[in-house]
Design a protein around this motif. Structure first.
Motif, PDB file in Angstrom:
ATOM      1  N   LEU A 149      35.042  16.320  -4.893  1.00  0.00           N
ATOM      2  CA  LEU A 149      35.485  15.030  -4.378  1.00  0.00           C
ATOM      3  C   LEU A 149      34.397  14.547  -3.421  1.00  0.00           C
ATOM      4  CD1 LEU A 149      37.854  12.984  -4.401  1.00  0.00           C
ATOM      5  CD2 LEU A 149      38.615  14.049  -2.268  1.00  0.00           C
ATOM      6  N   ILE A 159      35.792  11.478  -7.865  1.00  0.00           N
ATOM      7  CA  ILE A 159      36.161  12.807  -8.351  1.00  0.00           C
ATOM      8  C   ILE A 159      35.348  13.120  -9.592  1.00  0.00           C
ATOM      9  CG2 ILE A 159      38.073  11.946  -9.778  1.00  0.00           C
ATOM     10  CD1 ILE A 159      39.623  14.506  -9.018  1.00  0.00           C
ATOM     11  N   CYS A 203      43.022  20.835  -3.419  1.00  0.00           N
ATOM     12  CA  CYS A 203      42.869  20.624  -4.855  1.00  0.00           C
ATOM     13  C   CYS A 203      44.040  21.290  -5.561  1.00  0.00           C
ATOM     14  CB  CYS A 203      41.531  21.137  -5.369  1.00  0.00           C
ATOM     15  SG  CYS A 203      41.330  22.914  -5.392  1.00  0.00           S
TER      16      CYS A 203
END
Length: 123
Positions: free
Chosen positions: A81, A70, A96
């Protein structure tokens, strides 16, 4: 106000890589801890990765540790990601999420969510 839009999902094969992105159209992105969660069919939404406001702290769920990364760019108001060495069990809708202030591993502590992006890994 935080508005999150994910992109980058798709259908890949075992061992492939994908990069998910989440963009915020608001003005206060740097004041939010960001995280990724995922939800497979018939299962609960699970924590995947979290990153602190500055990006100095990162943590991962055990199933993805060492394979996923991340990151965030506060100037561009994006969190990404990077998913490597994908496995069929990584198949899920990935979300997210943003939370004002400190990071959390709990989905119920995140106030803002994207619409989700499907990731499918075939064997």
């Amino acid at each position: 106000q935080v508005q999150l839009v994910e992109s980058g999902g798709g259908v890949v094969r075992t061992g492939d890589s994908l990069r998910l992105s989440c963009a915020d159209s608001g003005r206060t992105f740097s004041t939010y801890a960001m995280a990724w969660f995922r939800q497979a069919p018939g299962k609960e939404r699970d924590f995947v990765a979290v990153i602190s406001l500055s990006g100095g702290f990162k943590d991962y769920a055990d199933p993805v540790r060492g394979r996923f990364t991340i990151s965030r760019d506060n100037a561009k108001k994006t969190v990404t990601l990077q998913m490597d060495s994908l496995k069929p069990e990584d198949t899920a809708v990935y979300y997210c999420a943003a939370r004002y202030g400190n990071r959390s591993y709990r989905s119920d502590e995140y106030a803002y969510w994207g619409q989700g992006t499907q990731v499918t890994v075939s064997s």
